[in-house]
Scaffold this motif. Structure first.
Motif, mmCIF file in Angstrom:
data_model
loop_
_atom_site.group_PDB
_atom_site.id
_atom_site.type_symbol
_atom_site.label_atom_id
_atom_site.label_comp_id
_atom_site.label_asym_id
_atom_site.label_seq_id
_atom_site.Cartn_x
_atom_site.Cartn_y
_atom_site.Cartn_z
ATOM 1 N N ARG A 190 0.842 -1.210 0.000
ATOM 2 C CA ARG A 190 0.000 0.000 0.000
ATOM 3 C C ARG A 190 0.873 1.254 0.000
ATOM 4 N NH1 ARG A 190 -2.168 -2.330 4.874
ATOM 5 N NH2 ARG A 190 -3.470 -4.079 4.265
ATOM 6 N N CYS A 191 1.936 1.253 0.823
ATOM 7 C CA CYS A 191 2.824 2.433 0.890
ATOM 8 C C CYS A 191 3.431 2.737 -0.479
ATOM 9 C CB CYS A 191 3.930 2.223 1.922
ATOM 10 S SG CYS A 191 3.362 2.394 3.615
ATOM 11 N N PHE A 192 3.814 1.691 -1.206
ATOM 12 C CA PHE A 192 4.371 1.922 -2.543
ATOM 13 C C PHE A 192 3.303 2.418 -3.505
ATOM 14 C CE2 PHE A 192 8.112 -0.857 -1.462
ATOM 15 C CZ PHE A 192 9.068 0.100 -1.747
ATOM 16 N N LEU A 193 2.121 1.809 -3.461
ATOM 17 C CA LEU A 193 1.087 2.173 -4.433
ATOM 18 C C LEU A 193 0.584 3.604 -4.243
ATOM 19 C CD1 LEU A 193 -0.882 -1.173 -4.810
ATOM 20 C CD2 LEU A 193 0.914 -0.214 -6.255
ATOM 21 N N GLU A 194 0.779 4.136 -3.042
ATOM 22 C CA GLU A 194 0.409 5.543 -2.811
ATOM 23 C C GLU A 194 1.457 6.483 -3.386
ATOM 24 O OE1 GLU A 194 0.136 5.697 1.421
ATOM 25 O OE2 GLU A 194 -1.704 4.497 1.414
ATOM 26 N N ARG A 195 2.539 5.932 -3.960
ATOM 27 C CA ARG A 195 3.673 6.776 -4.360
ATOM 28 C C ARG A 195 4.078 6.590 -5.825
ATOM 29 N NH1 ARG A 195 4.094 6.025 1.077
ATOM 30 N NH2 ARG A 195 4.899 7.815 2.228
ATOM 31 N N ASP A 196 3.112 6.469 -6.724
ATOM 32 C CA ASP A 196 3.389 6.478 -8.159
ATOM 33 C C ASP A 196 4.379 5.393 -8.595
ATOM 34 O OD1 ASP A 196 2.951 7.446 -10.659
ATOM 35 O OD2 ASP A 196 4.442 9.058 -10.537
ATOM 36 N N VAL A 197 4.055 4.178 -8.209
ATOM 37 C CA VAL A 197 4.964 3.068 -8.460
ATOM 38 C C VAL A 197 4.264 1.954 -9.232
ATOM 39 C CG1 VAL A 197 5.899 1.104 -7.140
ATOM 40 C CG2 VAL A 197 6.604 3.430 -6.573
ATOM 41 N N GLU A 198 5.028 1.283 -10.088
ATOM 42 C CA GLU A 198 4.564 0.006 -10.634
ATOM 43 C C GLU A 198 5.352 -1.044 -9.859
ATOM 44 O OE1 GLU A 198 5.394 -0.706 -14.784
ATOM 45 O OE2 GLU A 198 4.914 -2.836 -14.543
ATOM 46 N N LEU A 199 4.622 -1.908 -9.169
ATOM 47 C CA LEU A 199 5.278 -2.858 -8.275
ATOM 48 C C LEU A 199 5.268 -4.255 -8.902
ATOM 49 C CD1 LEU A 199 6.421 -2.406 -5.414
ATOM 50 C CD2 LEU A 199 4.239 -3.178 -4.503
ATOM 51 N N ILE A 200 6.432 -4.885 -8.910
ATOM 52 C CA ILE A 200 6.517 -6.257 -9.426
ATOM 53 C C ILE A 200 6.909 -7.138 -8.241
ATOM 54 C CG2 ILE A 200 7.560 -7.765 -11.174
ATOM 55 C CD1 ILE A 200 8.503 -5.088 -12.541
ATOM 56 N N ARG A 201 5.955 -7.922 -7.781
ATOM 57 C CA ARG A 201 6.193 -8.758 -6.588
ATOM 58 C C ARG A 201 6.691 -10.122 -7.038
ATOM 59 N NH1 ARG A 201 1.258 -9.875 -2.374
ATOM 60 N NH2 ARG A 201 2.287 -11.344 -0.971
ATOM 61 N N VAL A 202 7.874 -10.498 -6.559
ATOM 62 C CA VAL A 202 8.450 -11.781 -6.981
ATOM 63 C C VAL A 202 8.707 -12.664 -5.758
ATOM 64 C CG1 VAL A 202 9.546 -10.744 -9.014
ATOM 65 C CG2 VAL A 202 10.871 -10.983 -6.910
ATOM 66 N N PRO A 203 8.685 -14.003 -5.951
ATOM 67 C CA PRO A 203 8.960 -14.907 -4.827
ATOM 68 C C PRO A 203 10.368 -14.731 -4.261
ATOM 69 C CG PRO A 203 8.072 -16.104 -6.717
ATOM 70 C CD PRO A 203 8.365 -14.729 -7.188
ATOM 71 N N TRP A 204 10.583 -15.183 -3.045
ATOM 72 C CA TRP A 204 11.849 -14.977 -2.316
ATOM 73 C C TRP A 204 13.081 -15.481 -3.071
ATOM 74 C CZ3 TRP A 204 15.091 -18.904 -0.198
ATOM 75 C CH2 TRP A 204 14.652 -20.206 -0.475
ATOM 76 N N ASP A 205 12.900 -16.557 -3.883
ATOM 77 C CA ASP A 205 14.070 -17.165 -4.535
ATOM 78 C C ASP A 205 14.146 -16.829 -6.026
ATOM 79 O OD1 ASP A 205 11.818 -18.573 -5.167
ATOM 80 O OD2 ASP A 205 12.707 -20.561 -4.870
ATOM 81 N N TYR A 206 13.362 -15.844 -6.466
ATOM 82 C CA TYR A 206 13.326 -15.450 -7.878
ATOM 83 C C TYR A 206 14.590 -14.659 -8.222
ATOM 84 C CZ TYR A 206 11.081 -13.673 -12.143
ATOM 85 O OH TYR A 206 10.742 -13.382 -13.433
ATOM 86 N N ASP A 207 15.163 -14.925 -9.397
ATOM 87 C CA ASP A 207 16.348 -14.145 -9.771
ATOM 88 C C ASP A 207 15.918 -12.808 -10.377
ATOM 89 O OD1 ASP A 207 18.709 -13.051 -10.361
ATOM 90 O OD2 ASP A 207 19.376 -14.606 -11.763
ATOM 91 N N PHE A 208 15.747 -11.824 -9.512
ATOM 92 C CA PHE A 208 15.257 -10.507 -9.951
ATOM 93 C C PHE A 208 16.273 -9.774 -10.814
ATOM 94 C CE2 PHE A 208 16.499 -10.643 -5.454
ATOM 95 C CZ PHE A 208 17.675 -9.910 -5.498
ATOM 96 N N ASN A 209 17.511 -10.276 -10.857
ATOM 97 C CA ASN A 209 18.521 -9.619 -11.700
ATOM 98 C C ASN A 209 18.187 -9.753 -13.183
ATOM 99 O OD1 ASN A 209 20.427 -8.765 -9.567
ATOM 100 N ND2 ASN A 209 20.518 -10.963 -9.189
ATOM 101 N N THR A 210 17.274 -10.667 -13.511
ATOM 102 C CA THR A 210 16.887 -10.850 -14.914
ATOM 103 C C THR A 210 15.838 -9.816 -15.330
ATOM 104 O OG1 THR A 210 15.108 -12.344 -14.272
ATOM 105 C CG2 THR A 210 17.245 -13.366 -14.762
ATOM 106 N N LEU A 211 15.298 -9.057 -14.364
ATOM 107 C CA LEU A 211 14.218 -8.106 -14.664
ATOM 108 C C LEU A 211 14.770 -6.699 -14.896
ATOM 109 C CD1 LEU A 211 11.693 -9.150 -11.863
ATOM 110 C CD2 LEU A 211 11.575 -9.748 -14.286
ATOM 111 N N ASP A 212 13.974 -5.927 -15.639
ATOM 112 C CA ASP A 212 14.319 -4.525 -15.850
ATOM 113 C C ASP A 212 13.571 -3.724 -14.785
ATOM 114 O OD1 ASP A 212 15.005 -2.089 -16.996
ATOM 115 O OD2 ASP A 212 13.131 -2.069 -18.145
#
Ligand SMILES: NC(=O)CC[C@H](N)C(=O)O
Length: 362
Positions: A190-212
């Motif tokens: 909620r705190c992020f969504l109140e602040r002009d953000v697009e949020l991408i929620r990923v699982p704990w073991d997801y390799d987020f380094n592959t994302l932009d």
């Protein structure tokens, strides 16, 4: 209460306390921890960081404002901190089945029953808390008809149990933030969504380094941070770059571990809404909401890192920051829910760092 049944709370040191059952009439084992927060049981019980724990509330009367209904906001709960109760059991002094609040939909006991979670009342929770403060957090069990063995939840990877599987997107703001879900509280979303953000929620073991993405966020979560080996490994890669990173609670511990520092288990943890912290290098203090049993060992922080906040009760580390890159994290909860919202500005600081970093890239 009608048809009240007795149950007992048993601690690993042999202490046995008789009480009365509310919620589900069943046995449950876990780590017994106490919170001195005076309100906020709907938030606390659904905070995934409490997974595996039998929660003792020191506030003497619990249940009198009931439990709210399930309203949704952007597909997440408007009020609760996740979509289920996460505690293993609840210990209170006086339980009030009768409740009165404009937003109440059910009693606390009925809500616990829905999730098959036992509660025990009639316990001298202040005596129990003194014991937990002297001896440290202990394993314990609420025993109904059937005795069960003690169980140490910190030996399990609790994060893997509470992290949501699959990638989920929320909002369409201008800053793309990856939220690593180690058991995130919904108020962080909620705190992020109140602040002009697009949020991408990923699982704990997801390799987020592959994302932009423009900024990386590491959530709170249950258990021993050292269990999150996959997150720590991915984070080590992200720390080689210079995109802004922000972490809360477990996220602060993961940041320290990935940077090469160490964490340790506190004797009985910090769980309350009035923990004072000092912003390092200033005389400015904040009253914060906290819920953690582990802490960062400040002495082990590598040269490029420094303590950002310090706990004014016991001097432990309440946050860290990188000396030159836009990486910082807090051990306390800027998103509150429940508790004071005075440090919510840290979300703004993070998003300012994200905007500045983006501006440098163009
Ligand atoms: N709220 C949290 O993220 C808790 C972090 C960690 N499980 C601890 O107890 O210290």
């Amino acid at each position: 209460m009608e048809n009240a049944k007795s149950v007992k709370l048993v601690l690993e040191d042999g202490t046995e306390i008789q009480g009365t059952s509310f919620g589900a009439f069943t046995s449950a084992a876990g780590e017994v921890v106490f919170s001195t927060a005076m309100t906020g049981y709907p938030e606390n019980l659904t905070d995934p960081s409490f997974a595996g724990q039998i929660l003792v509330l020191t506030y003497p009367m619990v249940g009198n404002y009931g439990v709210p209904g399930e309203d949704l906001y952007e597909s997440i709960s408007k009020i609760f901190e996740s979509d289920q109760i996460h505690i293993a059991g609840l210990v209170v002094n006086y339980y009030s089945e009768e409740h009165s609040h404009w937003n109440a939909a059910k009693s606390l006991g009925d809500w616990l029953k829905e999730y098959n979670i036992p509660g025990i009342f009639g316990v001298d929770t202040r005596m129990l808390t003194k014991k937990l403060r002297e001896k440290g957090a202990m394993l314990g069990k609420i025993v109904a008809e059937q005795d069960i063995p003690f169980h140490d939840p910190n030996l399990e990877n609790l994060v893997a149990q509470v992290s949501q599987s699959g990638v989920q997107r929320y909002g369409s703001g201008k800053n793309k933030i990856v939220l690593v879900d180690c058991g995130t509280k919904t108020n962080i979303i909620r705190c992020f969504l109140e602040r002009d953000v697009e949020l991408i929620r990923v699982p704990w073991d997801y390799d987020f380094n592959t994302l932009d993405y423009d900024g990386l966020f590491l959530s709170n979560g249950p258990g021993d941070p050292k269990m999150c080996e996959a997150t720590i490994a991915h984070l080590q890669t992200a720390l080689q770059q210079d995109k802004p990173i922000f972490g809360i609670c477990l996220g602060n511990q993961l940041m320290s571990l990935a940077a090469g520092g160490d964490t340790f288990k506190l004797k009985y943890g910090h769980r309350s809404h009035n923990q004072p912290v000092l912003l390092t290098g200033t005389k400015r203090s904040f009253i914060t909401s906290q819920n953690h049993g582990f802490a960062v060992d400040t002495a082990t922080l590598p040269e490029e890192w420094t303590m950002l906040f310090e706990n004014l009760n016991d001097g432990t580390c309440e946050g860290i920051k990188h000396k030159t890159k836009p990486f910082f994290s807090t051990q306390f909860h800027p998103e509150a829910a429940g508790g004071p919202e005075d440090t919510e500005y840290l979300f703004d600081d993070f998003l300012t760092a994200v905007a500045e970093h983006k501006a440098q890239r163009v």
